[in-house]
Design an enzyme around this catalytic site. Structure first.
Site, mmCIF file in Angstrom:
data_model
loop_
_atom_site.group_PDB
_atom_site.id
_atom_site.type_symbol
_atom_site.label_atom_id
_atom_site.label_comp_id
_atom_site.label_asym_id
_atom_site.label_seq_id
_atom_site.Cartn_x
_atom_site.Cartn_y
_atom_site.Cartn_z
ATOM 1 N N THR A 36 1.006 -1.051 0.244
ATOM 2 C CA THR A 36 0.482 0.004 0.237
ATOM 3 C C THR A 36 0.983 1.560 -0.464
ATOM 4 O O THR A 36 0.261 2.576 -0.266
ATOM 5 C CB THR A 36 -1.047 -0.086 1.400
ATOM 6 O OG1 THR A 36 -0.290 -0.525 2.166
ATOM 7 C CG2 THR A 36 -1.801 -0.730 1.346
ATOM 8 N N ASP A 173 9.742 1.496 6.633
ATOM 9 C CA ASP A 173 10.622 0.988 7.740
ATOM 10 C C ASP A 173 11.819 1.713 8.313
ATOM 11 O O ASP A 173 11.836 1.750 9.281
ATOM 12 C CB ASP A 173 11.687 0.654 6.401
ATOM 13 C CG ASP A 173 11.258 -1.141 6.183
ATOM 14 O OD1 ASP A 173 10.073 -1.230 6.448
ATOM 15 O OD2 ASP A 173 12.251 -1.625 4.519
ATOM 16 N N TYR A 222 8.331 -7.008 -7.636
ATOM 17 C CA TYR A 222 7.864 -5.247 -7.387
ATOM 18 C C TYR A 222 7.570 -4.776 -8.485
ATOM 19 O O TYR A 222 6.748 -3.883 -7.696
ATOM 20 C CB TYR A 222 9.223 -5.400 -6.494
ATOM 21 C CG TYR A 222 8.907 -4.500 -5.499
ATOM 22 C CD1 TYR A 222 8.064 -3.910 -4.534
ATOM 23 C CD2 TYR A 222 9.454 -2.910 -6.399
ATOM 24 C CE1 TYR A 222 7.609 -2.890 -3.701
ATOM 25 C CE2 TYR A 222 9.242 -1.757 -5.406
ATOM 26 C CZ TYR A 222 8.427 -1.815 -4.154
ATOM 27 O OH TYR A 222 8.369 -0.478 -3.285
#
Ligand code: ADP
Ligand code: MG
Length: 391
Positions: A36, A173, A222
Site C-alpha cells: 500500500t 521502515d 515488485y
C-alpha cells in the site's frame, strides 16, 4: 545477543577511550498494510526489540572511524571525500549514505569514532538496513550536537538507502524505526506522512516466523506490481478524474468500474484498495480492544496477497495455514514484500510457547526447513539509550 557492557568494552578496546554516547534504532514488522505504501496508502508496523546500537565519541577532524563488532571489521573515511565501500566493509555504506544525505541537506555534521553492533537478523525482512541508517543518523546528530525533526530523519535515511545504497524502498521502515512506541503499532499515512499510534491488545503477542526461503522473484515482481497499479490508476482516471493514486479509490468505486480494467489489473487494484480499507478498520478494531477482529483482518490481508496480488509462495501459505490451525492463534499473514521472508501471527500470550514449537515442528515436517522465530513486544523508536536486557 550483545549486552551494553560488550559495546562499551569493545569501544574501550578499539579506541582506548570511553564512548560519549550510546544510541539505538529498532527493526520492525508490518502488522497489516502490504504493497500500500507506493500507492499513497496506509501501513501499520510496530518497532521490535531487536535493534542496531552504536557507541560513539565525536571527533573534530572530520574523519569517521567505524568498527563493526558483528563483522569484526574497521573502516575509516573523511566526511569531505566520502566514497562507497565496494570491498570488505559494505555495511559501512549505510553510515556513509546517511553522512552524505546529511551534508546534502546542509547539516553541520562532525566526525566520530564508533562501534556498531546489532541483533536485527540480516535479510530476514525485519529491516536491519533501516535500523542501521536510523542508528547512524542518531549517532551523527549526537556527535554533531544538532537535533533533527523525526520525519526529516526518516526521509533522510530513506534517501540514503535509495540514492546511496541503491535500494528502492518506501518510507515505512525508516519511519517506524524513528517513531516507534512501546506497546503500540503506528498507523502511517504514506501520502501525508502523518501518523497515529494505536495500542496493541493486552494478553496477545505477535509471533514472527521466518520461512527461511529467499525472496528470489522480488525485484522484477515488485516493479511489475507497481506498473500494474499505475496502469489501474490511469484507466480509472477516465471515470474518476480526481484520483491520483489507488489510495483515492474506494472498494465500491473499484467494483463499479471493474469492467474498464483488464482482469489481472483489476485484481491487483482490488488488493490495494481493500487492503487500505482493512488497515483503517484494523486500527479501529485495536482502539476498541477487539483483538479477534484484528486477527480476521490479518487473515483477509494474506488471502488477498495470495489470490489477488499473487506475491505469496507455497512455503508462506503453508506457514500461515499451520499457524491458523494452532490453538491460541487469532490471525496470520505474510509480512513484507512477499515471495519469501516472514509471517506474522497474532497469538494469545499464554499460548505462545506451544504455538512456536508446534508451528516450527509442523513446518519442518512439511518443508524440511527449520524456521527462526521471534517474539517481541512493540519497542520504542530510535534514541539515545540505556540498554535493556533482551531475550
Ligand atoms: P534487511 O531485510 O535486513 O533490511 P538488507 O539487505 O536491506 O536486509 O540490509 C542488510 C545489510 O545491512 C547487511 O548486509 C549489512 O550491510 C547491514 N547491517 C545490518 N545489520 C548490521 C549490523 N548489525 N552491523 C553491520 N551492518 C549491518
Ligand atoms: Mg533492508
Amino acid at each position: 545477543n550483545r549486552q551494553p557492557a560488550d559495546l562499551t568494552a569493545e569501544f574501550r578496546a578499539i579506541f582506548a577511550a570511553e564512548p560519549a554516547a550510546l544510541v539505538r534504532a529498532p527493526g520492525r514488522v508490518n502488522l497489516i498494510g502490504e504493497h500500500t505504501d507506493y500507492n499513497d496508502g496506509f501501513v501499520l508496523p510496530m518497532a521490535i526489540e531487536n535493534d542496531v546500537r552504536i557507541a560513539l565519541r565525536p571527533r573534530s577532524d572530520r574523519r569517521v572511524t567505524l568498527a563493526s563488532a558483528d563483522f569484526d571489521q574497521q573502516t575509516t573515511f573523511g566526511l569531505d571525500n566520502l566514497g562507497h565501500d565496494d570491498g570488505s566493509a559494505r555495511w559501512s555504506n549505510y553510515v556513509r549514505g546517511v553522512a552524505w544525505a546529511m551534508m546534502e541537506k546542509g547539516l553541520p555534521i562532525q566526525g566520530m569514532d564508533a562501534v556498531i553492533s546489532g541483533n536485527v537478523p540480516i535479510g530476514a525482512g525485519l529491516s536491519s538496513s533501516a535500523a542501521m541508517e536510523v542508528a547512524s543518523a542518531w549517532a551523527f546528530q549526537v556527535a554533531s550536537g544538532f537535533r533533527m525533526d523525526p520525519i526529516d530523519m526518516a526521509l533522510l535515511c530513506q534517501k540514503a538507502e535509495n540514492a546511496w545504497v541503491g535500494m528502492r524502498c518506501g518510507i515505512m521502515d525508516q519511519f517506524i524505526s524513528v517513531v516507534g512506541q512501546r506497546d503500540h503499532c503506528v498507523l502511517i499515512d504514506c501520502r501525508s506522512l502523518t501518523y497515529d499510534a494505536a495500542p496493541l491488545p493486552r494478553g496477545y503477542s505477535f509471533v514472527i516466523v521466518n520461512s527461511m526461503v529467499q525472496r528470489g522473484l522480488v525485484d522484477s515482481a515488485y516493479n511489475e506490481r507497481r506498473s500494474q497499479c499505475e496502469e489501474g490508476v490511469r484507466l480509472l482516471q477516465r471515470r474518476l478524474p480526481g484520483i491520483k493514486a489507488l489510495r483515492d479509490v474506494t472498494p465500491e468505486q473499484l467494483d463499479a468500474f471493474a469492467s474498464i480494467l483488464p482482469p489481472v489489473t483489476y485484481r491487483r487494484c482490488r488488493h490495494v484498495v481493500t487492503e487500505n480499507a482493512r488497515v483503517v478498520s484494523s486500527v479501529a478494531a485495536l482502539k476498541a480492544g477487539r483483538a479477534a477482529e484484528f486477527g480476521q483482518f490479518m487473515n483477509a490481508s494474506h488471502d488477498s496477497l495470495r489470490d489477488d496480488y499473487q506475491v505469496s509462495r507455497s512455503e508462506l501459505d503453508t506457514l500461515v495455514d499451520i499457524a491458523r490451525a494452532t490453538p491460541g492463534c487469532l490471525g496470520s499473514r505474510l509480512t513484507g514484500a512477499g515471495f519469501g521472508g516472514c509471517t506474522v501471527s497474532l497469538v494469545q500470550s499464554k499460548a505462545v510457547e506451544a504455538f512456536v514449537s508446534h508451528v516450527s515442528e509442523s513446518y519442518r515436517r512439511a518443508t524440511g526447513l527449520t524456521p527462526d522465530t521471534y517474539v517481541s513486544r512493540a519497542a520504542a523508536g530510535a534514541g539515545q539509550s540505556y540498554f535493556t536486557v533482551l531475550r
